[in-house]
Scaffold this motif. Sequence first.
Motif, PDB file in Angstrom:
ATOM      1  N   THR A 216      37.796  38.431  42.147  1.00 31.14           N
ATOM      2  CA  THR A 216      38.895  39.380  42.187  1.00 31.14           C
ATOM      3  C   THR A 216      39.959  38.938  43.165  1.00 31.14           C
ATOM      4  O   THR A 216      41.147  39.051  42.924  1.00 31.14           O
ATOM      5  CB  THR A 216      38.364  40.760  42.621  1.00 31.14           C
ATOM      6  OG1 THR A 216      37.354  41.170  41.707  1.00 31.14           O
ATOM      7  CG2 THR A 216      39.470  41.784  42.637  1.00 31.14           C
ATOM      8  N   SER A 217      39.525  38.415  44.301  1.00 29.34           N
ATOM      9  CA  SER A 217      40.482  38.015  45.321  1.00 29.34           C
ATOM     10  C   SER A 217      39.819  37.035  46.263  1.00 29.34           C
ATOM     11  O   SER A 217      38.702  37.262  46.698  1.00 29.34           O
ATOM     12  CB  SER A 217      40.946  39.244  46.111  1.00 29.34           C
ATOM     13  OG  SER A 217      41.655  38.867  47.266  1.00 29.34           O
ATOM     14  N   SER A 247      36.464  47.314  45.723  1.00 30.55           N
ATOM     15  CA  SER A 247      37.852  47.167  45.282  1.00 30.55           C
ATOM     16  C   SER A 247      38.115  47.930  43.991  1.00 30.55           C
ATOM     17  O   SER A 247      39.169  48.552  43.834  1.00 30.55           O
ATOM     18  CB  SER A 247      38.206  45.685  45.120  1.00 30.55           C
ATOM     19  OG  SER A 247      37.532  45.111  44.017  1.00 30.55           O
ATOM     20  N   LYS A 251      41.069  50.381  44.751  1.00 30.59           N
ATOM     21  CA  LYS A 251      42.338  49.656  44.639  1.00 30.59           C
ATOM     22  C   LYS A 251      43.458  50.455  43.979  1.00 30.59           C
ATOM     23  O   LYS A 251      44.630  50.106  44.123  1.00 30.59           O
ATOM     24  CB  LYS A 251      42.128  48.332  43.911  1.00 30.59           C
ATOM     25  CG  LYS A 251      41.793  48.453  42.431  1.00 30.59           C
ATOM     26  CD  LYS A 251      41.619  47.070  41.818  1.00 30.59           C
ATOM     27  CE  LYS A 251      41.307  47.150  40.323  1.00 30.59           C
ATOM     28  NZ  LYS A 251      41.130  45.800  39.739  1.00 30.59           N
ATOM     29  N   LEU A 256      43.826  46.482  49.674  1.00 33.66           N
ATOM     30  CA  LEU A 256      42.599  45.994  50.305  1.00 33.66           C
ATOM     31  C   LEU A 256      42.721  44.524  50.681  1.00 33.66           C
ATOM     32  O   LEU A 256      43.321  43.732  49.951  1.00 33.66           O
ATOM     33  CB  LEU A 256      41.404  46.163  49.365  1.00 33.66           C
ATOM     34  CG  LEU A 256      40.796  47.560  49.213  1.00 33.66           C
ATOM     35  CD1 LEU A 256      41.687  48.450  48.357  1.00 33.66           C
ATOM     36  CD2 LEU A 256      39.413  47.480  48.610  1.00 33.66           C
ATOM     37  N   TRP A 258      40.055  41.333  51.975  1.00 34.27           N
ATOM     38  CA  TRP A 258      38.635  40.986  52.033  1.00 34.27           C
ATOM     39  C   TRP A 258      38.350  39.993  53.148  1.00 34.27           C
ATOM     40  O   TRP A 258      38.926  38.905  53.195  1.00 34.27           O
ATOM     41  CB  TRP A 258      38.209  40.388  50.681  1.00 34.27           C
ATOM     42  CG  TRP A 258      36.756  39.979  50.610  1.00 34.27           C
ATOM     43  CD1 TRP A 258      35.734  40.438  51.353  1.00 34.27           C
ATOM     44  CD2 TRP A 258      36.204  39.014  49.720  1.00 34.27           C
ATOM     45  NE1 TRP A 258      34.556  39.847  50.995  1.00 34.27           N
ATOM     46  CE2 TRP A 258      34.815  38.960  49.984  1.00 34.27           C
ATOM     47  CE3 TRP A 258      36.739  38.212  48.716  1.00 34.27           C
ATOM     48  CZ2 TRP A 258      33.970  38.105  49.286  1.00 34.27           C
ATOM     49  CZ3 TRP A 258      35.886  37.368  48.031  1.00 34.27           C
ATOM     50  CH2 TRP A 258      34.520  37.319  48.305  1.00 34.27           C
TER      51      TRP A 258
END
Length: 346
Positions: A216-217, A247, A251, A256, A258
């Motif tokens: 996701t990130s 998230s 979100k 957010l 991480w």
Amino acid sequence: MSNAMIGLSRDAANLGALYSNPEFLPGLLDNMPLGFLYLSLIHDSTGEAVDVKIESANKNIEQYIGRNHLEGYSATEVFGRESRHLLKVCRDVIKSEGRLEVDDFLFANSVKLSAIVYMPTEDEFACFISPNEGILRQTNTEFENNPLFSEPQNLLRVNADIQFLLRTHLNAILGFSELILEDTDLKNRDRYMEIIKENVQTLMDSTVIKGNANSTSPSGQPIGQHGGSRPRILVAEDTESNFMLVSYILKSEYDLTWAKDGVEAVEFFEKEQPDLILMDVRMPRMSGLAATERIREVDKSVPIIALTAFAFESDKAKTMEAGCTDFIAKPINAMALKEIVKRHLR
């Protein structure tokens, strides 16, 4: 014995305290080259140990003794007079400070079984069992040469580590299962199912969680940005699937960032100045509690919510002593997480 088999044996010993979660254990216990029993003492009204209860057993021991479905039965019910000897062995293990090699552990189905018995917690016994004493002695040598397994207190610590591993993946499985029921987007539901499958497979393989190519990130990169108009939350969590769960839950309302461990949590706190921190307690390099103490040296007011796989009062007390504002136990419930975040960002 191969290193892989020895590793499975260790996992089985350390997982003994998790017999209350039998749905996750068979794949681990049944692939080890030894029989395995996890026993607990049965006491009478005066507190005297009078029998032994079988809490967990693998297929190998069932084959040795010629009987299936042993869990929940007393040794007397399964072994008859042999139960007296099992009770004596358990008492001898206590006298031997929690560890004993027994050549005549059990005589069942016309086979003499030897065992190495550990006492990871009071009145509970993890037993490695085999008709082949050579395999047992080789396994025992491996334990003796590894300080991690050579002392009862270390075995207890590994119990906690393995329990943490299981709870971490269980958190993702339950959390994303809940999201499947709430989300009507078919693509999202397919993605949730993929994550659930990954975590189930990881549990059965007894390995650390696998990296996700479709992250996701990346660590340190904010997601869900909306021009800086929304509250920013720093999520310190070393397991990607757990960060993804958080998230997905938050979100739509928050931005957010991480952090993968305690060191990154402190670094990103200094850079981002978040409005709230979700702090996993168990992380590499620097624990969540240590990171909290570092942050509290410069900021006494930012809300820090501890995320932990353990819901005991003693764990909650430790988080409060370190400077956490509040506490939420895994597996994370979506509504509970949203509520606690909203409460501290009012």
